[in-house]
Design a protein around this motif. Structure first.
Motif, PDB file in Angstrom:
ATOM      1  N   ALA A   1      -1.061  12.310  -6.888  1.00  0.00           N
ATOM      2  CA  ALA A   1      -1.771  11.913  -8.019  1.00  0.00           C
ATOM      3  C   ALA A   1      -1.696  10.496  -8.687  1.00  0.00           C
ATOM      4  O   ALA A   1      -2.244   9.706  -9.118  1.00  0.00           O
ATOM      5  CB  ALA A   1      -1.652  12.959  -9.193  1.00  0.00           C
ATOM      6  N   GLY A   2      -0.187  10.119  -8.413  1.00  0.00           N
ATOM      7  CA  GLY A   2       0.341   8.858  -8.956  1.00  0.00           C
ATOM      8  C   GLY A   2       0.254   7.723  -7.546  1.00  0.00           C
ATOM      9  O   GLY A   2       1.197   6.866  -7.782  1.00  0.00           O
ATOM     10  N   LEU A   3      -0.213   8.091  -6.532  1.00  0.00           N
ATOM     11  CA  LEU A   3      -0.047   7.261  -5.201  1.00  0.00           C
ATOM     12  C   LEU A   3      -1.356   6.815  -5.145  1.00  0.00           C
ATOM     13  O   LEU A   3      -2.410   7.271  -5.010  1.00  0.00           O
ATOM     14  CB  LEU A   3       0.472   8.428  -4.448  1.00  0.00           C
ATOM     15  CG  LEU A   3       1.007   7.946  -2.921  1.00  0.00           C
ATOM     16  CD1 LEU A   3       2.554   7.206  -3.402  1.00  0.00           C
ATOM     17  CD2 LEU A   3       1.605   9.080  -2.180  1.00  0.00           C
ATOM     18  N   THR A   4      -1.396   5.512  -4.453  1.00  0.00           N
ATOM     19  CA  THR A   4      -2.622   4.799  -3.995  1.00  0.00           C
ATOM     20  C   THR A   4      -2.149   3.954  -2.798  1.00  0.00           C
ATOM     21  O   THR A   4      -1.151   3.277  -2.963  1.00  0.00           O
ATOM     22  CB  THR A   4      -3.424   4.185  -5.111  1.00  0.00           C
ATOM     23  OG1 THR A   4      -4.473   3.386  -4.544  1.00  0.00           O
ATOM     24  CG2 THR A   4      -2.648   2.816  -5.644  1.00  0.00           C
ATOM     25  N   PHE A   5      -3.161   4.188  -1.843  1.00  0.00           N
ATOM     26  CA  PHE A   5      -2.923   2.851  -1.034  1.00  0.00           C
ATOM     27  C   PHE A   5      -3.389   1.482  -1.494  1.00  0.00           C
ATOM     28  O   PHE A   5      -4.133   1.321  -2.376  1.00  0.00           O
ATOM     29  CB  PHE A   5      -3.970   2.923   0.519  1.00  0.00           C
ATOM     30  CG  PHE A   5      -3.432   4.284   1.086  1.00  0.00           C
ATOM     31  CD1 PHE A   5      -2.178   3.950   1.921  1.00  0.00           C
ATOM     32  CD2 PHE A   5      -4.213   5.331   1.234  1.00  0.00           C
ATOM     33  CE1 PHE A   5      -1.898   5.206   2.460  1.00  0.00           C
ATOM     34  CE2 PHE A   5      -3.781   6.410   2.091  1.00  0.00           C
ATOM     35  CZ  PHE A   5      -2.728   6.413   2.501  1.00  0.00           C
ATOM     36  N   VAL A   6      -2.607   0.347  -1.000  1.00  0.00           N
ATOM     37  CA  VAL A   6      -2.982  -1.189  -1.189  1.00  0.00           C
ATOM     38  C   VAL A   6      -2.812  -1.711  -0.034  1.00  0.00           C
ATOM     39  O   VAL A   6      -2.079  -1.194   0.954  1.00  0.00           O
ATOM     40  CB  VAL A   6      -1.822  -1.553  -2.401  1.00  0.00           C
ATOM     41  CG1 VAL A   6      -2.171  -1.113  -3.784  1.00  0.00           C
ATOM     42  CG2 VAL A   6      -0.590  -1.252  -1.935  1.00  0.00           C
ATOM     43  N   ASN A   7      -3.314  -3.139   0.007  1.00  0.00           N
ATOM     44  CA  ASN A   7      -3.035  -3.776   1.236  1.00  0.00           C
ATOM     45  C   ASN A   7      -1.610  -4.149   1.573  1.00  0.00           C
ATOM     46  O   ASN A   7      -1.202  -4.293   2.855  1.00  0.00           O
ATOM     47  CB  ASN A   7      -3.947  -4.925   1.314  1.00  0.00           C
ATOM     48  CG  ASN A   7      -5.366  -4.427   1.564  1.00  0.00           C
ATOM     49  OD1 ASN A   7      -5.824  -3.288   1.808  1.00  0.00           O
ATOM     50  ND2 ASN A   7      -6.274  -5.401   1.179  1.00  0.00           N
ATOM     51  N   ASN A   8      -0.839  -4.399   0.675  1.00  0.00           N
ATOM     52  CA  ASN A   8       0.525  -4.904   1.032  1.00  0.00           C
ATOM     53  C   ASN A   8       1.246  -4.846  -0.395  1.00  0.00           C
ATOM     54  O   ASN A   8       0.884  -4.686  -1.511  1.00  0.00           O
ATOM     55  CB  ASN A   8       0.582  -6.371   1.500  1.00  0.00           C
ATOM     56  CG  ASN A   8      -0.350  -7.253   0.692  1.00  0.00           C
ATOM     57  OD1 ASN A   8      -0.086  -7.211  -0.708  1.00  0.00           O
ATOM     58  ND2 ASN A   8      -1.433  -7.745   1.357  1.00  0.00           N
ATOM     59  N   ALA A   9       2.671  -4.796  -0.135  1.00  0.00           N
ATOM     60  CA  ALA A   9       3.448  -4.833  -1.315  1.00  0.00           C
ATOM     61  C   ALA A   9       3.316  -6.089  -2.296  1.00  0.00           C
ATOM     62  O   ALA A   9       3.245  -5.821  -3.578  1.00  0.00           O
ATOM     63  CB  ALA A   9       4.979  -4.766  -0.917  1.00  0.00           C
ATOM     64  N   SER A  10       2.716  -7.196  -1.743  1.00  0.00           N
ATOM     65  CA  SER A  10       2.682  -8.203  -2.658  1.00  0.00           C
ATOM     66  C   SER A  10       1.663  -7.992  -3.592  1.00  0.00           C
ATOM     67  O   SER A  10       1.876  -8.135  -5.068  1.00  0.00           O
ATOM     68  CB  SER A  10       2.158  -9.517  -1.912  1.00  0.00           C
ATOM     69  OG  SER A  10       3.195  -9.863  -0.865  1.00  0.00           O
ATOM     70  N   SER A  11       0.572  -7.462  -3.258  1.00  0.00           N
ATOM     71  CA  SER A  11      -0.475  -6.985  -4.228  1.00  0.00           C
ATOM     72  C   SER A  11       0.005  -6.103  -5.105  1.00  0.00           C
ATOM     73  O   SER A  11      -0.743  -5.870  -6.309  1.00  0.00           O
ATOM     74  CB  SER A  11      -1.853  -6.758  -3.430  1.00  0.00           C
ATOM     75  OG  SER A  11      -1.621  -5.486  -2.785  1.00  0.00           O
ATOM     76  N   ALA A  12       0.975  -4.939  -4.901  1.00  0.00           N
ATOM     77  CA  ALA A  12       0.960  -3.911  -5.698  1.00  0.00           C
ATOM     78  C   ALA A  12       2.046  -4.449  -6.712  1.00  0.00           C
ATOM     79  O   ALA A  12       1.970  -4.358  -7.876  1.00  0.00           O
ATOM     80  CB  ALA A  12       1.829  -2.712  -4.817  1.00  0.00           C
TER      81      ALA A  12
ATOM     82  N   ASP B   1      11.997  -0.186 -17.888  1.00  0.00           N
ATOM     83  CA  ASP B   1      11.217   0.381 -16.710  1.00  0.00           C
ATOM     84  C   ASP B   1      11.756  -0.607 -15.457  1.00  0.00           C
ATOM     85  O   ASP B   1      11.850  -1.492 -15.412  1.00  0.00           O
ATOM     86  CB  ASP B   1       9.689   0.222 -17.069  1.00  0.00           C
ATOM     87  CG  ASP B   1       9.124   1.267 -17.638  1.00  0.00           C
ATOM     88  OD1 ASP B   1       9.797   2.309 -17.982  1.00  0.00           O
ATOM     89  OD2 ASP B   1       8.123   1.158 -18.032  1.00  0.00           O
ATOM     90  N   VAL B   2      11.619   0.313 -14.280  1.00  0.00           N
ATOM     91  CA  VAL B   2      12.070  -0.376 -13.047  1.00  0.00           C
ATOM     92  C   VAL B   2      10.613  -0.293 -12.210  1.00  0.00           C
ATOM     93  O   VAL B   2      10.138   0.745 -12.051  1.00  0.00           O
ATOM     94  CB  VAL B   2      13.306   0.248 -12.372  1.00  0.00           C
ATOM     95  CG1 VAL B   2      13.548  -0.495 -10.956  1.00  0.00           C
ATOM     96  CG2 VAL B   2      14.395   0.353 -13.172  1.00  0.00           C
ATOM     97  N   LEU B   3      10.649  -1.358 -11.652  1.00  0.00           N
ATOM     98  CA  LEU B   3       9.442  -1.813 -10.592  1.00  0.00           C
ATOM     99  C   LEU B   3      10.257  -1.890  -9.260  1.00  0.00           C
ATOM    100  O   LEU B   3      11.064  -2.913  -9.006  1.00  0.00           O
ATOM    101  CB  LEU B   3       8.553  -2.836 -10.863  1.00  0.00           C
ATOM    102  CG  LEU B   3       7.748  -3.371  -9.676  1.00  0.00           C
ATOM    103  CD1 LEU B   3       7.071  -2.412  -8.926  1.00  0.00           C
ATOM    104  CD2 LEU B   3       6.658  -4.542 -10.037  1.00  0.00           C
ATOM    105  N   VAL B   4      10.210  -0.836  -8.337  1.00  0.00           N
ATOM    106  CA  VAL B   4      11.175  -0.976  -7.116  1.00  0.00           C
ATOM    107  C   VAL B   4      10.226  -1.636  -6.116  1.00  0.00           C
ATOM    108  O   VAL B   4       9.376  -1.276  -5.797  1.00  0.00           O
ATOM    109  CB  VAL B   4      11.694   0.363  -6.599  1.00  0.00           C
ATOM    110  CG1 VAL B   4      12.472   0.224  -5.485  1.00  0.00           C
ATOM    111  CG2 VAL B   4      12.345   1.047  -7.850  1.00  0.00           C
ATOM    112  N   ASP B   5      10.538  -2.822  -5.537  1.00  0.00           N
ATOM    113  CA  ASP B   5      10.114  -3.355  -4.314  1.00  0.00           C
ATOM    114  C   ASP B   5      10.567  -2.500  -3.025  1.00  0.00           C
ATOM    115  O   ASP B   5      11.729  -3.185  -2.684  1.00  0.00           O
ATOM    116  CB  ASP B   5      10.369  -4.791  -4.423  1.00  0.00           C
ATOM    117  CG  ASP B   5       9.589  -5.433  -3.247  1.00  0.00           C
ATOM    118  OD1 ASP B   5       9.220  -4.887  -2.300  1.00  0.00           O
ATOM    119  OD2 ASP B   5       9.701  -6.873  -3.157  1.00  0.00           O
ATOM    120  N   GLY B   6      10.050  -1.756  -2.579  1.00  0.00           N
ATOM    121  CA  GLY B   6      10.563  -1.218  -1.480  1.00  0.00           C
ATOM    122  C   GLY B   6       9.857  -1.307  -0.300  1.00  0.00           C
ATOM    123  O   GLY B   6       9.467  -0.415   0.558  1.00  0.00           O
ATOM    124  N   ALA B   7       9.397  -2.798  -0.279  1.00  0.00           N
ATOM    125  CA  ALA B   7       8.710  -3.324   0.985  1.00  0.00           C
ATOM    126  C   ALA B   7       9.331  -2.509   2.380  1.00  0.00           C
ATOM    127  O   ALA B   7       8.456  -2.334   3.400  1.00  0.00           O
ATOM    128  CB  ALA B   7       8.591  -4.548   1.028  1.00  0.00           C
TER     129      ALA B   7
END
Ligand SMILES: Cc1ncc(COP(=O)(O)O)c(C=O)c1O
Length: 399
Positions: A75-86, A185-191
């Motif tokens: 429910a909290g997951l979506t596809f995006v094209n790449n980590a940069s855009s997320a 809040d933490v935004l984790v860049d898990g590229a």
């Protein structure tokens, strides 16, 4: 020259190149390319049927599979094209107030740092950069460096799970717990994380997490995900506002309506994600855990080769390393000498004289530089021994 491991035949990599740079763009095995081709053929056979009638169900299934793989509620997951855009979508969605602080480290991926600076300049935010020593000595050292840089009023921390220039595994669980405990809040860049780390995103509890599937899950380019914790779902909007903004929310949340459709695009890289999970599970005896162990073991041997043969200093202790290892090289005597691609003299020599594809980049600043090697299934130890000899020769020739 060396052609790699017994798994190399599953990839279409150029046999004339010793490819030690999986970390930059990944590399997709032929099976997944063929699987994607079938999806493209299906899409083009009847585009209306595919996009309108089939795609919603296919996305649902693919997100459910991905959610199981990374321990996340779909429910909290979506596809995006790449980590940069997320990363940009999250940063540009949060209603920051002038004077808020943002925390990042000096190991962050430069493009994501740009996105952070852009938002900071636009809204009048202060960017605090934690200096994390490299080579690193321990998880504690990294944890302390980041926590000591924290200041009251820090609304968001953008932290890498595995750092790009230096290939270090950060103690992300402790960092998320401590920073969020202080109201940041933490935004984790898990590229680099999916496929490299056994993820449990719901348990991790970060407000936001993005990962690329096209790196270590080896899917076709353009497949990544964004995870948003349930209490932040209403905040995050995609970079492109489209039909989802006004779509009914009885069946799907606005989050899913908006991110599932940001305009006509090729969704087939996303739809290969479940096949990647199955493919590597079946390809390697023991599945994903064995694949990860195998790569980690090979990386340990590669680091040994680089430290003993090439005389380099390693990046840090074994528990901070997975599939990437970066080595500081002596200061670059030809720091201004970059070609049209930005490649340094030593990187060009590695490529042209030794046929080794590997990044050597300026870090943390001129004339400092690091060489970063990657380990994936198709690599074997002979390739790192060859690299170590090449680096030794080139450093000796620099004098
Ligand atoms: C840590 C990190 N973040 C973000 C990115 C960007 O990934 P992408 O180009 O797929 O957006 C990379 C790419 O190497 C990375 O290493």
């Amino acid at each position: 020259m060396t052609t790699g491991s017994e798994y190399a035949r599953h990839w279409t990599l150029d046999p004339d190149v010793v490819f030690l740079n999986h970390g930059s763009f990944g590399a997709c095995p032929s099976h997944l390319l063929e699987y994607q081709s079938e999806l493209i053929a299906r899409m083009e056979r009847e585009p209306m049927r595919f996009f309108v009638m089939e795609l919603p169900g296919l996305l649902e299934e693919a997100l459910a599979e991905l959610g199981r793989f990374i321990g996340a509620d779909p429910a909290g997951l979506t596809f995006v094209n790449n980590a940069s855009s997320a990363v940009s979508a999250v940063l540009r969605s949060i209603p920051f107030q002038a004077g808020d602080r943002l925390l990042i480290t000096d190991h962050a991926y430069p493009a994501c740092r740009n996105a952070l600076d852009f938002v900071a300049e636009r809204t009048g935010l202060e960017v605090v950069v934690a200096q994390v020593p490299f080579p690193a000595s321990s998880h504690d050292q990294v944890f302390d460096a980041i926590m000591e840089a924290w200041r009251p009023g820090t609304r968001l921390a953008l932290l890498d799970h595995i750092t790009s220039p230096t290939g270090l595994l950060f103690p992300i669980r402790r960092l998320v717990e401590s920073l969020q405990g202080r109201g940041t809040d933490v935004l984790v860049d898990g590229a680099h994380a999916p496929g490299m780390v056994d993820l449990h995103l719901d348990r991790l509890g970060a407000a936001y997490y993005t990962g690329n599937c096209h790196k270590w899950m080896c899917t076709p380019k353009g497949s990544a995900f964004l995870y948003v914790r349930s209490d932040r779902l209403d905040t995050v909007r995609p970079l492109t506002i489209s039909h989802g903004a006004t779509a009914p929310t009885d069946a799907n949340s606005r989050f899913r309506n908006e991110f599932d459709w940001t305009g006509t695009d090729d969704p087939t890289p996303w739809l290969t994600v479940p096949e990647s999970i199955r493919y590597f599970r079946d390809l390697v005896p023991g599945g994903w855990p064995s694949l990860r162990d195998r790569n980690r073991e090979l990386l340990t041997r590669a680091v040994e080769a680089m430290t003993t043969t090439a005389g380099l200093t390693g990046p840090g202790p074994a528990d901070m390393l997975l599939n990437l290892a970066a080595f500081p090289l002596p200061d670059d005597p030809r720091a201004d000498d970059k070609d049209a691609f930005g490649f340094s003299a030593i990187r060009r020599k590695l490529l042209h004289d030794y046929r080794i594809q590997i990044p050597v980049w300026t870090w943390p600043q001129v004339p400092g530089r690091v060489l970063r090697l990657s380990v994936q299934l198709y690599n074997d130890l002979s390739q790192y021994r060859y690299l170590a000899k090449a680096v030794k020769e080139l450093l000796e020739a620099e004098g």
